[in-house]
Design a protein around this motif. Structure first.
Motif, short mmCIF file in Angstrom:
data_model
loop_
_atom_site.label_atom_id
_atom_site.label_comp_id
_atom_site.label_asym_id
_atom_site.label_seq_id
_atom_site.Cartn_x
_atom_site.Cartn_y
_atom_site.Cartn_z
N LEU A 169 33.75 53.84 28.77
CA LEU A 169 32.69 53.95 27.77
C LEU A 169 33.05 54.92 26.63
CD1 LEU A 169 29.79 53.15 27.00
CD2 LEU A 169 28.98 55.01 28.47
N ALA A 170 33.43 56.15 26.97
CA ALA A 170 33.72 57.13 25.93
C ALA A 170 34.96 56.72 25.14
CB ALA A 170 33.90 58.52 26.53
N GLY A 171 36.00 56.27 25.83
CA GLY A 171 37.24 55.89 25.14
C GLY A 171 37.02 54.76 24.15
N PRO B 135 20.15 66.02 26.52
CA PRO B 135 20.60 65.14 27.60
C PRO B 135 19.46 64.23 28.06
CG PRO B 135 21.19 67.42 28.06
CD PRO B 135 20.31 67.43 26.85
N GLY B 136 19.81 63.02 28.42
CA GLY B 136 18.79 62.10 28.92
C GLY B 136 19.41 61.10 29.88
N PHE B 137 18.65 60.67 30.87
CA PHE B 137 19.16 59.61 31.74
C PHE B 137 18.00 58.78 32.24
CE2 PHE B 137 17.70 60.51 35.93
CZ PHE B 137 17.43 61.86 35.91
N ASP C 224 30.83 48.55 31.82
CA ASP C 224 29.72 49.48 31.95
C ASP C 224 29.44 49.76 33.42
OD1 ASP C 224 27.96 51.03 30.50
OD2 ASP C 224 26.33 49.56 30.59
N ARG C 225 29.26 51.03 33.78
CA ARG C 225 29.07 51.37 35.19
C ARG C 225 27.62 51.32 35.69
NH1 ARG C 225 34.24 53.16 36.55
NH2 ARG C 225 35.30 53.75 34.63
N PRO C 226 26.61 51.72 34.89
CA PRO C 226 25.26 51.76 35.45
C PRO C 226 24.80 50.48 36.16
CG PRO C 226 25.28 52.94 33.39
CD PRO C 226 26.65 52.30 33.53
N PRO C 227 25.16 49.29 35.67
CA PRO C 227 24.69 48.09 36.41
C PRO C 227 25.31 47.96 37.80
CG PRO C 227 25.41 47.51 34.17
CD PRO C 227 25.86 48.93 34.43
N LEU C 228 26.41 48.68 38.06
CA LEU C 228 27.12 48.48 39.33
C LEU C 228 26.26 48.85 40.53
CD1 LEU C 228 30.67 49.88 38.41
CD2 LEU C 228 29.89 47.49 38.39
N SER C 229 25.47 49.93 40.40
CA SER C 229 24.67 50.36 41.56
C SER C 229 23.30 49.70 41.55
CB SER C 229 24.50 51.89 41.53
OG SER C 229 24.01 52.31 40.28
N GLU D 19 26.99 64.05 33.29
CA GLU D 19 27.47 62.73 33.68
C GLU D 19 26.43 61.69 33.33
OE1 GLU D 19 29.61 62.56 37.56
OE2 GLU D 19 28.82 64.59 37.69
N HIS D 20 26.26 61.51 32.03
CA HIS D 20 25.26 60.57 31.55
C HIS D 20 25.87 59.62 30.54
CE1 HIS D 20 21.79 63.64 32.25
NE2 HIS D 20 22.19 63.06 33.35
N TRP D 21 25.34 58.43 30.56
CA TRP D 21 25.80 57.37 29.68
C TRP D 21 25.72 57.77 28.21
CZ3 TRP D 21 23.89 53.91 26.02
CH2 TRP D 21 24.54 52.68 25.93
N ASP D 22 24.56 58.30 27.79
CA ASP D 22 24.41 58.59 26.36
C ASP D 22 25.27 59.77 25.94
OD1 ASP D 22 22.90 60.49 27.66
OD2 ASP D 22 21.25 60.45 26.22
C1 LIG Z 1 27.41 53.43 39.90
C2 LIG Z 1 27.07 54.24 38.68
C3 LIG Z 1 25.78 54.19 38.16
C4 LIG Z 1 25.46 54.94 37.03
N1 LIG Z 1 24.18 54.87 36.54
C5 LIG Z 1 23.85 55.61 35.45
C6 LIG Z 1 22.52 55.57 34.93
O1 LIG Z 1 21.65 54.87 35.47
N2 LIG Z 1 22.22 56.32 33.84
C7 LIG Z 1 23.17 57.12 33.22
O2 LIG Z 1 22.86 57.80 32.23
N3 LIG Z 1 24.44 57.17 33.69
C8 LIG Z 1 24.79 56.45 34.79
N4 LIG Z 1 26.08 56.50 35.28
C9 LIG Z 1 27.05 57.41 34.61
C10 LIG Z 1 27.82 56.73 33.48
O3 LIG Z 1 28.35 55.52 33.91
C11 LIG Z 1 28.93 57.67 33.03
O4 LIG Z 1 28.31 58.78 32.43
C12 LIG Z 1 29.92 57.02 32.06
O5 LIG Z 1 30.63 56.01 32.70
C13 LIG Z 1 30.89 58.06 31.51
O6 LIG Z 1 31.87 57.44 30.72
P1 LIG Z 1 33.30 58.08 30.49
O7 LIG Z 1 34.02 57.14 29.60
O8 LIG Z 1 33.18 59.50 30.09
O9 LIG Z 1 33.98 58.16 31.94
P2 LIG Z 1 34.38 56.99 32.96
O10 LIG Z 1 33.44 55.85 32.83
O11 LIG Z 1 34.53 57.68 34.27
O12 LIG Z 1 35.81 56.51 32.44
C14 LIG Z 1 36.98 57.24 32.56
C15 LIG Z 1 38.11 56.24 32.61
O13 LIG Z 1 39.36 56.94 32.57
C16 LIG Z 1 40.21 56.43 33.58
N5 LIG Z 1 41.19 57.46 33.94
C17 LIG Z 1 40.99 58.55 34.72
N6 LIG Z 1 42.13 59.29 34.83
C18 LIG Z 1 43.05 58.66 34.08
C19 LIG Z 1 44.42 58.93 33.78
N7 LIG Z 1 45.05 59.99 34.27
N8 LIG Z 1 45.09 58.05 33.00
C20 LIG Z 1 44.46 56.95 32.49
N9 LIG Z 1 43.16 56.65 32.73
C21 LIG Z 1 42.47 57.49 33.51
C22 LIG Z 1 39.25 56.08 34.70
O14 LIG Z 1 39.84 55.19 35.64
C23 LIG Z 1 38.13 55.43 33.90
O15 LIG Z 1 38.40 54.10 33.63
C24 LIG Z 1 26.44 55.76 36.41
C25 LIG Z 1 27.74 55.81 36.95
C26 LIG Z 1 28.06 55.07 38.06
C27 LIG Z 1 29.45 55.13 38.64
#
Ligand SMILES: Cc1cc2nc3c(=O)[nH]c(=O)nc-3n(C[C@H](O)[C@H](O)[C@H](O)COP(=O)(O)OP(=O)(O)OC[C@H]3O[C@@H](n4cnc5c(N)ncnc54)[C@H](O)[C@@H]3O)c2cc1C
Ligand code: SF4
Lengths: 72, 467
Positions: B27-29, B346-348, B57-62, B316-319
């Motif tokens: 998501l962030a990348g 922050p919001g979730f 997107d991860r939130p739909p997974l659970s 650890e939030h989507w937004d």
């Molecule tokens: C099951 C589940 C349900 C969720 N539900 C909600 C919700 O209802 N509401 C909400 O606000 N948030 C929710 N979240 C949280 C939300 O999904 C995260 O905040 C969001 O995914 C963060 O995005 P990110 O890109 O920072 O990190 P991530 O999504 O963790 O992405 C990081 C990526 O980097 C990769 N990576 C790690 N190390 C390396 C490396 N050394 N080299 C290359 N790649 C690497 C990882 O494999 C991953 O693909 C949920 C998360 C999960 C798992």
């Protein structure tokens, strides 16, 4: 097609559910769930739902239709 | 040429010819890559991700995926513009050399950068005993492969599921099990589910909600061991209170671990709570000095927040991932005074047991809570958290429409208890202790962590005298 709903913004008004119930569903009175990658056949419905959402929480892929794999 | 003109030229040269590398293709990348192009960056962009998939997107997974409503691969994130990047998917970054300005990859490649964005997020904390974790039927949940495996296991209608840990993910999975009419036991070391994120008062409401939906909820106990049958499939769990439960699916929902190992030796302020950065996403080095070329966004970032006494928040939030990515991208291709701060409230959200739980602000920052609207009995209410006479957060159960009202008050550090919006008032309105566990008490991991004022949570390295 690919969509995402910003559920922080979504207020559960459910307009989207009326317009595309195969894609958007309410669990209980307020918790929206949806299919993030609905079938392309639903595009028109989904676009209408996105347009009708009072808080503009539904976001649609702007590269949809582009060759898969060629997505850059 | 004046210095200002030279700097302006440097920036426009960087925008045209610079090299940006993003590590973490989720998501962030993805949102950072899009924002960089939106900002006019037309140089070279490389995105490195260890998962073999394009961003999803991860939130739909659970939630919807586990219910079996759609397959796990139906979660690809929409794209809002072309990013014209080189994608290096399925290969991990294994090292960072800040002197040579290179990212080292698992396949031996070295990727040079001028500016780097760290967006490696977190991973699920595995069940600590490796032999037990390897039993068939024992799962964790973070990736879409995890979700696909767990969904398949649920589809075989197990006789009982054990969820270890009552945080958001554990509680959502317990909810899905009940919706599928699968017996489920949830164990939580703390006094109630969700206590780490929302405190004991709300935790008690969540506990009752789980029990009403038929979850066999056991609080104040932990799982001591998991036992398998001859074929290596998990069959039994032993609890700390001496009881055993027969189970054939176990989900370890024990919170997360920040993906920072690859930064070892890089000299960045990386530790268990993530990579320390300033409010503009610029990473700190281990001495607390801000860097010019390394940025951080998403779950792996840890940054100070003005509303919370400048404590470093790990969110650890989507937004937070979306907005943090946009801020970091903007600052990567601009100069002071045009930097932007990550001033996100922050919001979730979390959907469980048919209730929409939402929050704004940082509940664990508060020490008191007051119910301001609705009815706890109906599980349809709003409550505000306060600290020293100021409102710092709010939570709603099926009252999401009111969250904006509280968000405005929090942004203004308005007095606590807040004036209720004059509608739907509960009978009793009196602040009570919010009952957050003391720091260090084992419990469900909160998903916003106040990590103190130190930019580098490890000790700084002092130079020996005379050097
Ligand atoms: C099951 C589940 C349900 C969720 N539900 C909600 C919700 O209802 N509401 C909400 O606000 N948030 C929710 N979240 C949280 C939300 O999904 C995260 O905040 C969001 O995914 C963060 O995005 P990110 O890109 O920072 O990190 P991530 O999504 O963790 O992405 C990081 C990526 O980097 C990769 N990576 C790690 N190390 C390396 C490396 N050394 N080299 C290359 N790649 C690497 C990882 O494999 C991953 O693909 C949920 C998360 C999960 C798992
Ligand atoms: S129409 Fe918009 S606000 Fe209403 S439920 Fe759908 S996404 Fe949410």
């Amino acid at each position: 097609m690919r969509i995402v709903v910003d559920l922080n913004r979504c207020q559960g008004y459910a307009q989207c559910v009326y317009l595309a119930h195969e894609v958007f569903r309410l669990t209980g009175t307020e918790a929206l769930t949806y299919d993030p990658n609905p079938d392309d056949a639903r595009r028109l419905q989904v676009e209408r739902a996105a347009a009708a959402c009072p808080v503009q929480a539904i976001m649609i892929d702007r590269l949809d239709g582009a060759e898969r794999g060629a997505r850059s | 040429m004046t210095l200002v003109a030279t700097l302006a030229e440097l920036v426009s040269d960087f925008r045209a010819n610079g090299r940006i590398v993003i590590v973490g293709a989720s998501l962030a990348g993805l949102r950072a890559a899009e924002a960089l192009r939106e900002e006019g960056f037309s140089g070279s962009l490389t995105i490195i991700g260890d998962e073999p998939y394009e961003p999803y997107d991860r939130p739909p997974l659970s939630k919807q995926v586990l219910k079996g409503w759609m397959p796990a691969e139906h979660t690809l994130l929409p794209r809002f513009r072309e990013v014209d990047a080189q994608w290096r998917l399925g290969v991990a970054a294994t090292g960072l050399d800040r002197v040579a300005r290179q990212v080292r990859l698992a396949d031996g490649d070295q990727i040079p950068y001028h500016r780097l964005l760290i967006a490696t997020g977190t991973r699920a904390r595995p069940w600590p005993n490796p032999a037990e974790a390897a039993l068939e039927g024992v799962f964790a949940l973070r990736s879409r492969d995890d979700a696909a495996r767990l969904q398949q296991a649920l589809a075989t209608r197990p006789s009982r599921v054990l969820v270890i840990g009552g945080g958001f993910i554990g509680s959502e999975v317990a909810s899905v099990c009940r919706e599928l009419d699968i017996p489920v036991t949830l164990t939580e070391r703390g006094p109630a589910p969700l206590v780490g994120a929302l405190g004991g008062v709300i935790g008690e409401i969540a506990a009752q909600m789980q029990r009403d939906h038929g979850v066999d909820l056991r609080c104040g106990v932990s799982v001591s061991s998991l036992e398998g049958d001859a074929a290596g499939h998990v069959r039994r769990a032993r609890l700390s209170d001496g009881t055993t439960i027969e189970v054939d699916v176990v989900l370890a929902a024990l919170g997360s671990i920040r993906n920072v190992e690859w930064l070892q030796g890089s000299g960045l302020a990386a530790g268990p709570w993530g990579v320390g950065c300033d409010a503009g996403g610029r990473a700190f080095d281990i001495n607390g000095v801000v860097t010019d070329s390394v940025y951080v966004a998403g779950d792996v970032a840890r940054m100070p927040h003005v509303l919370y006494e400048y404590q470093f928040l790990a969110m650890e939030h989507w937004d937070n991932a979306v907005f943090g990515a946009e801020v970091a991208a903007h600052n990567m291709v601009n100069l002071e005074p045009h930097y932007r701060p990550h001033l996100l409230l922050p919001g979730f959200w979390s959907g469980q047991f048919g209730v929409n739980i939402k929050s704004v602000g940082v509940p664990p920052f508060g020490d008191e809570i007051i119910f301001t609207q609705g009815s706890v009995k109906d599980r349809s209410f709003a409550a505000a958290y306060g600290r020293r006479g100021r409102i710092v957060a709010a939570v709603t159960f099926d009252h999401g429409k009111w969250l904006e009202y509280y968000a405005r008050l929090i942004e203004q550090s308005a007095p606590f208890p807040p004036p209720p919006p004059g509608w739907d008032r509960p009978d009793i309105m009196k602040p009570v202790p919010a009952e957050f566990p003391a720091p260090g008490v084992p419990t469900a991991i909160p998903d916003v962590v106040l990590t103190g004022h130190d930019p580098n949570e490890r000790r700084a390295e002092f130079r020996p005298r005379g050097h």
